[in-house]
Scaffold this motif. Sequence first.
Motif, short mmCIF file in Angstrom:
data_model
loop_
_atom_site.label_atom_id
_atom_site.label_comp_id
_atom_site.label_asym_id
_atom_site.label_seq_id
_atom_site.Cartn_x
_atom_site.Cartn_y
_atom_site.Cartn_z
N MET A 198 46.93 -19.47 -17.48
CA MET A 198 45.67 -18.73 -17.58
C MET A 198 45.04 -18.54 -16.21
O MET A 198 44.53 -17.46 -15.89
CB MET A 198 44.70 -19.46 -18.51
CG MET A 198 44.97 -19.25 -19.98
SD MET A 198 44.80 -17.51 -20.48
CE MET A 198 43.11 -17.18 -20.02
N ARG A 199 45.07 -19.59 -15.39
CA ARG A 199 44.48 -19.49 -14.05
C ARG A 199 45.20 -18.43 -13.23
O ARG A 199 44.55 -17.56 -12.61
CB ARG A 199 44.56 -20.85 -13.34
CG ARG A 199 43.84 -20.89 -11.99
CD ARG A 199 44.11 -22.19 -11.28
NE ARG A 199 45.50 -22.30 -10.88
CZ ARG A 199 46.03 -21.73 -9.81
NH1 ARG A 199 45.27 -20.96 -9.02
NH2 ARG A 199 47.30 -21.89 -9.52
N GLN A 200 46.53 -18.48 -13.22
CA GLN A 200 47.28 -17.50 -12.44
C GLN A 200 47.17 -16.10 -13.05
O GLN A 200 47.15 -15.11 -12.32
CB GLN A 200 48.75 -17.93 -12.35
CG GLN A 200 48.95 -19.24 -11.61
CD GLN A 200 50.38 -19.46 -11.18
OE1 GLN A 200 51.11 -18.51 -10.93
NE2 GLN A 200 50.78 -20.71 -11.07
N PHE A 201 47.09 -16.03 -14.37
CA PHE A 201 46.94 -14.74 -15.04
C PHE A 201 45.63 -14.06 -14.64
O PHE A 201 45.60 -12.86 -14.35
CB PHE A 201 47.00 -14.94 -16.56
CG PHE A 201 46.74 -13.70 -17.36
CD1 PHE A 201 47.70 -12.71 -17.46
CD2 PHE A 201 45.53 -13.52 -18.01
CE1 PHE A 201 47.45 -11.55 -18.20
CE2 PHE A 201 45.28 -12.38 -18.74
CZ PHE A 201 46.24 -11.40 -18.84
N LEU A 202 44.55 -14.83 -14.61
CA LEU A 202 43.25 -14.26 -14.24
C LEU A 202 43.25 -13.79 -12.79
O LEU A 202 42.65 -12.76 -12.45
CB LEU A 202 42.14 -15.30 -14.46
CG LEU A 202 41.86 -15.65 -15.93
CD1 LEU A 202 40.84 -16.76 -16.03
CD2 LEU A 202 41.40 -14.42 -16.70
N GLU A 203 43.92 -14.54 -11.91
CA GLU A 203 44.03 -14.10 -10.52
C GLU A 203 44.79 -12.79 -10.41
O GLU A 203 44.41 -11.89 -9.66
CB GLU A 203 44.73 -15.19 -9.69
CG GLU A 203 43.88 -16.44 -9.47
CD GLU A 203 44.60 -17.47 -8.64
OE1 GLU A 203 45.79 -17.23 -8.30
OE2 GLU A 203 43.99 -18.51 -8.33
N LEU A 204 45.89 -12.68 -11.19
CA LEU A 204 46.66 -11.44 -11.18
C LEU A 204 45.87 -10.27 -11.74
O LEU A 204 45.97 -9.14 -11.26
CB LEU A 204 47.96 -11.62 -11.99
CG LEU A 204 49.11 -12.32 -11.28
CD1 LEU A 204 50.24 -12.60 -12.27
CD2 LEU A 204 49.62 -11.48 -10.11
N VAL A 205 45.07 -10.54 -12.76
CA VAL A 205 44.26 -9.48 -13.36
C VAL A 205 43.25 -8.94 -12.34
O VAL A 205 43.06 -7.72 -12.21
CB VAL A 205 43.53 -9.99 -14.62
CG1 VAL A 205 42.46 -9.00 -15.06
CG2 VAL A 205 44.53 -10.21 -15.74
N LYS A 206 42.62 -9.84 -11.58
CA LYS A 206 41.68 -9.41 -10.54
C LYS A 206 42.39 -8.58 -9.47
O LYS A 206 41.89 -7.53 -9.05
CB LYS A 206 41.02 -10.63 -9.91
CG LYS A 206 40.07 -11.38 -10.83
CD LYS A 206 39.47 -12.59 -10.12
CE LYS A 206 38.54 -13.37 -11.06
NZ LYS A 206 38.00 -14.59 -10.39
N GLU A 207 43.56 -9.07 -9.03
CA GLU A 207 44.32 -8.33 -8.03
C GLU A 207 44.76 -6.98 -8.58
O GLU A 207 44.71 -5.96 -7.87
CB GLU A 207 45.54 -9.13 -7.59
CG GLU A 207 46.37 -8.45 -6.52
CD GLU A 207 47.62 -9.23 -6.13
OE1 GLU A 207 48.35 -8.75 -5.24
OE2 GLU A 207 47.87 -10.29 -6.74
N ASN A 208 45.16 -6.95 -9.85
CA ASN A 208 45.61 -5.71 -10.47
C ASN A 208 44.48 -4.68 -10.51
O ASN A 208 44.71 -3.49 -10.23
CB ASN A 208 46.11 -6.00 -11.88
CG ASN A 208 46.67 -4.78 -12.57
OD1 ASN A 208 47.79 -4.36 -12.30
ND2 ASN A 208 45.88 -4.20 -13.46
N MET A 209 43.28 -5.12 -10.85
CA MET A 209 42.14 -4.19 -10.91
C MET A 209 41.82 -3.61 -9.54
O MET A 209 41.58 -2.41 -9.39
CB MET A 209 40.92 -4.91 -11.48
CG MET A 209 41.04 -5.28 -12.95
SD MET A 209 39.61 -6.23 -13.55
CE MET A 209 38.31 -5.02 -13.34
N ALA A 210 41.86 -4.47 -8.50
CA ALA A 210 41.58 -4.00 -7.14
C ALA A 210 42.66 -3.02 -6.67
O ALA A 210 42.35 -1.98 -6.06
CB ALA A 210 41.48 -5.19 -6.19
N LEU A 211 43.92 -3.34 -6.97
CA LEU A 211 45.02 -2.46 -6.57
C LEU A 211 44.94 -1.12 -7.30
O LEU A 211 45.20 -0.06 -6.70
CB LEU A 211 46.36 -3.13 -6.86
CG LEU A 211 46.82 -4.20 -5.88
CD1 LEU A 211 48.02 -4.95 -6.44
CD2 LEU A 211 47.18 -3.58 -4.52
#
Length: 219
Positions: A38-51
């Motif tokens: 979940m922690r890594q998933f949330l980090e990826l989601v934030k990066e995905n939105m910015a990208l």
Amino acid sequence: MASKQITPTRMELTKTKKKLVTARRGHKLLKDKRDELMRQFLELVKENMALRQKVEAGIFSANKNFVIAKAGMDEATLNTALMAPKQEVNLEVGQKNVMSVNIPVFNTSTRTADVNDIYSYGFAFTSSDLDGAVKSLADILPDMLRLAETEKACQLMAAEIEKTRRRVNALEHVTIPEAQETIKYITMKLDENERSSQIRLMKVKDMMLEEAHHYSERQ
């Protein structure tokens, strides 16, 4: 409730206790895995939105420049300029393992090292708007590939989180309670059998003492 078909023996009790210990250990490990996913998933989601915002802005800028370039050039010249690309991008797909999830990794390489090879035409008969459009697309390509990585990683990790969550719930609400109920049932039956055995022994002892007393009286 524990199944009545379970044989209430000490061997079965030991076996169930070991099963309970294993289930609790697995439950803890799976909860830790779920939390880290979940922690890594949330980090990826934030990066995905910015990208995604960055890529959409880059594509919008490139499209705008292409429209302006097309307005300032005749269609034949534009088609000729873009007909034979000079540069070539090779894409290699690899994988990396994150908490037992195989996430794709994209690596790119260009056919030539010259950054100006993205322009497949001379600058004499084309507009600077076309140069800007081509440059915008070239600049946004790494972010587009990274966006593809993160979106696929998010999909895979979401599926793994759901699978891990189901396993945690199965252990927490089914396996562990059933093992606890079985241990309680077997322990109760063993205690009951032990009390019954003690009562029988006491009765036998009383009978033997009574028989011995009558025998002594006859003597």
